[in-house]
Design an enzyme around this catalytic site. Sequence first.
Site, mmCIF file in Angstrom:
data_model
loop_
_atom_site.group_PDB
_atom_site.id
_atom_site.type_symbol
_atom_site.label_atom_id
_atom_site.label_comp_id
_atom_site.label_asym_id
_atom_site.label_seq_id
_atom_site.Cartn_x
_atom_site.Cartn_y
_atom_site.Cartn_z
ATOM 1 N N VAL A 59 35.041 40.482 46.860
ATOM 2 C CA VAL A 59 36.395 40.780 47.304
ATOM 3 C C VAL A 59 36.674 42.278 47.176
ATOM 4 O O VAL A 59 36.195 42.932 46.247
ATOM 5 C CB VAL A 59 37.444 39.957 46.505
ATOM 6 C CG1 VAL A 59 37.427 40.303 45.031
ATOM 7 C CG2 VAL A 59 38.833 40.104 47.086
ATOM 8 N N CYS A 60 37.417 42.799 48.157
ATOM 9 C CA CYS A 60 37.939 44.158 48.082
ATOM 10 C C CYS A 60 39.390 44.074 48.547
ATOM 11 O O CYS A 60 40.011 43.014 48.436
ATOM 12 C CB CYS A 60 37.102 45.139 48.905
ATOM 13 S SG CYS A 60 37.104 44.818 50.687
ATOM 14 N N LYS A 61 39.950 45.134 49.061
ATOM 15 C CA LYS A 61 41.364 45.091 49.478
ATOM 16 C C LYS A 61 41.549 44.202 50.707
ATOM 17 O O LYS A 61 42.432 43.359 50.734
ATOM 18 C CB LYS A 61 41.874 46.502 49.751
ATOM 19 C CG LYS A 61 43.347 46.549 50.119
ATOM 20 C CD LYS A 61 43.832 47.968 50.271
ATOM 21 C CE LYS A 61 45.324 47.993 50.589
ATOM 22 N NZ LYS A 61 45.809 49.381 50.724
ATOM 23 N N MET A 87 42.014 41.049 48.680
ATOM 24 C CA MET A 87 43.079 40.975 47.684
ATOM 25 C C MET A 87 44.463 40.992 48.324
ATOM 26 O O MET A 87 45.417 40.476 47.745
ATOM 27 C CB MET A 87 42.949 42.112 46.662
ATOM 28 C CG MET A 87 41.829 41.928 45.663
ATOM 29 S SD MET A 87 41.967 40.399 44.668
ATOM 30 C CE MET A 87 43.521 40.654 43.796
#
Length: 108
Positions: A59-61, A87
């Site tokens: 996961v990232c932004k 996120m």
Amino acid sequence: MTIIPEITVDEIDPQFVLLDVREADEWEAGHAPGATWVPLGELEGARFRLPFNRRIVCVCKVGGRSARAVQTLQQMGFEAVNLAGGMLDWQARGLPVVRDDGSPGTVI
């Protein structure tokens, strides 16, 4: 073009490892409770700290960096998938975002 496998927030299983690959300032502002943090640039060196027998959800932004993390992990032999929406989607669905001390955080 390589197709990156994805799952949604609703498909996350407690047995999965949620791997946050964002930078330090992003992690410190807020992350998913229980997530493991390894910035994308340090992923190669962290491979021996990751469990080989569990699915890793990157996961990232939004999903771009985590998609690259999935590719890297797959090349190392891990079972890895991307979290669709990142996120931002996690936070938009009202799921908890915390700081390291457990206080409420935010996604930047």
